[in-house]
Scaffold this motif. Sequence first.
Motif, PDB file in Angstrom:
ATOM      1  N   UNK A 124       0.945  -1.198  -0.030  1.00 38.94           N
ATOM      2  CA  UNK A 124      -0.041   0.020   0.080  1.00 38.94           C
ATOM      3  C   UNK A 124       0.977   1.290   0.132  1.00 38.94           C
ATOM      4  N   UNK A 125       0.375   2.264  -0.568  1.00 32.27           N
ATOM      5  CA  UNK A 125       1.178   3.494  -0.612  1.00 32.27           C
ATOM      6  C   UNK A 125       2.546   3.542  -1.019  1.00 32.27           C
ATOM      7  N   UNK A 126       3.548   3.760  -0.018  1.00 33.92           N
ATOM      8  CA  UNK A 126       4.938   3.449  -0.299  1.00 33.92           C
ATOM      9  C   UNK A 126       5.356   2.573  -0.446  1.00 33.92           C
ATOM     10  N   UNK A 127       4.506   1.409  -0.161  1.00 35.47           N
ATOM     11  CA  UNK A 127       4.973  -0.239  -0.626  1.00 35.47           C
ATOM     12  C   UNK A 127       5.165  -0.264  -1.993  1.00 35.47           C
ATOM     13  N   UNK A 128       4.198   0.668  -2.853  1.00 37.59           N
ATOM     14  CA  UNK A 128       4.164   0.525  -4.397  1.00 37.59           C
ATOM     15  C   UNK A 128       5.055   1.632  -4.875  1.00 37.59           C
ATOM     16  N   UNK A 129       4.997   2.850  -4.155  1.00 37.19           N
ATOM     17  CA  UNK A 129       5.703   4.031  -5.014  1.00 37.19           C
ATOM     18  C   UNK A 129       7.252   4.025  -4.721  1.00 37.19           C
ATOM     19  N   UNK A 130       7.607   4.163  -3.443  1.00 41.59           N
ATOM     20  CA  UNK A 130       9.049   4.139  -3.252  1.00 41.59           C
ATOM     21  C   UNK A 130       9.848   2.830  -3.287  1.00 41.59           C
ATOM     22  N   UNK A 131       9.026   1.572  -2.801  1.00 48.31           N
ATOM     23  CA  UNK A 131       9.608   0.533  -2.787  1.00 48.31           C
ATOM     24  C   UNK A 131       9.474  -0.594  -3.965  1.00 48.31           C
ATOM     25  N   UNK A 132       8.846  -0.158  -5.151  1.00 47.43           N
ATOM     26  CA  UNK A 132       8.758  -0.850  -6.354  1.00 47.43           C
ATOM     27  C   UNK A 132       9.053  -0.269  -7.410  1.00 47.43           C
ATOM     28  N   UNK A 133       8.378   1.110  -7.660  1.00 56.70           N
ATOM     29  CA  UNK A 133       8.679   1.666  -9.004  1.00 56.70           C
ATOM     30  C   UNK A 133      10.229   2.158  -9.332  1.00 56.70           C
ATOM     31  N   UNK A 134      11.037   2.512  -8.226  1.00 57.61           N
ATOM     32  CA  UNK A 134      12.354   3.081  -8.862  1.00 57.61           C
ATOM     33  C   UNK A 134      13.270   1.556  -9.285  1.00 57.61           C
ATOM     34  N   UNK A 135      12.927   0.389  -8.782  1.00 57.97           N
ATOM     35  CA  UNK A 135      13.702  -0.622  -9.248  1.00 57.97           C
ATOM     36  C   UNK A 135      13.820  -1.078 -10.729  1.00 57.97           C
ATOM     37  N   UNK A 136      14.984  -1.811 -10.993  1.00 58.30           N
ATOM     38  CA  UNK A 136      15.024  -2.157 -12.231  1.00 58.30           C
ATOM     39  C   UNK A 136      14.417  -3.417 -12.611  1.00 58.30           C
ATOM     40  N   UNK A 137      14.039  -4.220 -11.861  1.00 60.26           N
ATOM     41  CA  UNK A 137      13.275  -5.341 -11.948  1.00 60.26           C
ATOM     42  C   UNK A 137      12.193  -5.610 -10.685  1.00 60.26           C
ATOM     43  N   UNK A 138      11.027  -6.134 -10.898  1.00 61.55           N
ATOM     44  CA  UNK A 138       9.792  -6.430  -9.955  1.00 61.55           C
ATOM     45  C   UNK A 138       9.417  -7.873 -10.157  1.00 61.55           C
TER      46      UNK A 138
END
Length: 302
Positions: A124-138
Amino acid sequence: MSSSELHSLGLTEVVANLENGILIVTLKSSRKMNSFTEKMSHDLIRVFRWGDVDDRVRVIVLTADPKVPAFCAGADMQEILKGSALLGRQEENEDEHRDPGGQVALAIYNNRKITIAAVNGHASGSGFTSLQLPFDFRFIWAGAHITLPFLRLGILPESTSTYLLSRLVGESRATSILLSNAKMQPSSPNLSSLYQEILPNKDDVLPAALAFAKMIAINSAPVSVSYTKGLLHHPGTSIEENHLLDSRAIKRRGASKDGAEGLKAFMQRRSPNFPDTVSSESSSWYPWWKPRDVSHPNKSKL
């Protein structure tokens, strides 16, 4: 930095271990459901910066304690109510605030190593925005619920998510994701293209991410990785300018020790042993863009 320095970073909201070139960072917050706190943001920035400069690190994988149902349940609301820096309630002037989630996103996005998010729970929230989007792979569990509550809370999507999400999935899908207030799953048509792999079982997420990380760590030249990420994140303003950047990068890498080793390994049908290191790659050309200091308000006002 030595291995002992990794253990002396003072991490309390995450646990970090370096294994065979893979830095595994695990969210293990004392707060309920791995809620995103100011302390967690400091820990993540510190450990990702450590991984960026330590040449033993080839890949950084972020995951969460599998015993916790949530990968990250978003910002800690109790902390916010007490006056946390998460919503900028400590600064007097608008241009002084630096979003902690955005600072984390920048530490991950600007990292010169390969970064992988292994999302093994709800986000939820930061768990998607800051902790997923800036990564190279998910990599993500198919049963994960993704919730973006920002507009319902009277705030807005943080962690540079409006910039990153549009680049990743396109403006139309990003608009739908960020403005709809919908609870989504990874298989949603708007979301599915974000993920390298969507795993049916929660326990399979980290092993799949680690297997992928191992393959990259063995077969990819770290300096070439950093150059490629630089070209992706800081392209030229035209195809011609990109051609000039490509050409110079190819020349530098082709004439390097890595270039010679890669060719030799290919001809000998073996795994390469790349000698060049990211820490030694400093020149008047790389980085070809001018990094902007966003940590000090006086240096980075809009």
